[in-house]
Motif scaffolding. Sequence first.
Motif, short mmCIF file in Angstrom:
data_model
loop_
_atom_site.label_atom_id
_atom_site.label_comp_id
_atom_site.label_asym_id
_atom_site.label_seq_id
_atom_site.Cartn_x
_atom_site.Cartn_y
_atom_site.Cartn_z
N SER A 77 1.15 -1.30 0.07
CA SER A 77 0.03 0.37 -0.42
C SER A 77 0.73 1.10 -0.02
O SER A 77 1.22 1.69 1.39
CB SER A 77 -0.86 -0.02 1.32
N GLU A 87 1.77 6.81 -2.46
CA GLU A 87 1.18 7.55 -3.77
C GLU A 87 1.28 6.23 -5.13
O GLU A 87 2.93 6.05 -4.94
CB GLU A 87 1.54 9.18 -3.90
N LYS A 127 -2.35 6.29 -3.62
CA LYS A 127 -3.24 5.34 -2.38
C LYS A 127 -3.24 4.15 -3.43
O LYS A 127 -4.33 3.92 -4.49
CB LYS A 127 -4.04 6.02 -2.44
N GLY A 128 -4.60 3.34 -2.79
CA GLY A 128 -4.66 1.86 -2.52
C GLY A 128 -3.48 0.46 -2.87
O GLY A 128 -2.76 0.77 -2.58
N PRO A 129 -3.98 -0.24 -2.11
CA PRO A 129 -3.44 -1.67 -1.80
C PRO A 129 -3.76 -2.75 -3.46
O PRO A 129 -4.33 -2.43 -4.12
CB PRO A 129 -4.53 -2.49 -0.69
N ARG A 163 -2.52 -6.55 -3.89
CA ARG A 163 -2.35 -7.49 -3.84
C ARG A 163 -1.81 -8.73 -4.46
O ARG A 163 -2.37 -9.12 -5.73
CB ARG A 163 -3.81 -7.73 -2.45
#
Length: 161
Positions: free
Chosen positions: A81, A84, A86-88, A90
């Motif tokens: 994560s 910048e 933003k956001g994971p 996986r």
Amino acid sequence: MNHRDEMYDDKVPDMIDNAYVIVEFRSGRRASLDLCMFADGAYWQEEFSAVGDKGKIECFVPGASRHWPGRGERQAEVVVSRREPKGPARRTVEVDEHLLILGAHHGSTYFEHLGFQQSVLEGANVRVTVEDGLKAVVIGLAAEQSIRERRVIQIEGLSLH
């Protein structure tokens, strides 16, 4: 919880099988350990994370399939994560079923042994040094002393970065 029904030299083992430990380094960095060696039914047996100014990385290691009868083997996951953008993100970490059988901790024991073998037989650089092991033992002993004495323990003379 663990080993309470065992006796050695007429004594019950004094293993600490659960703890919260915080290590504060001279540099201002901190590390923490949340240890519980008897929650075998948890979905993730081990969870590791590192947080820094650029984001966070998390590693999730499932418990052995013997703790999840009939549900099959699950794969490990890594989540990155960033601050910048933003956001994971996986991803699944596939581990060969043969390695899962050979070692604990979702096959990582196998890779530790493989690295040791390569350093002995091929002269490869060791990934974990004797000094690293010494530091880990000193920190572990200080954590145990802190738990038993219910106080902060200062470690002097050990270069911890």
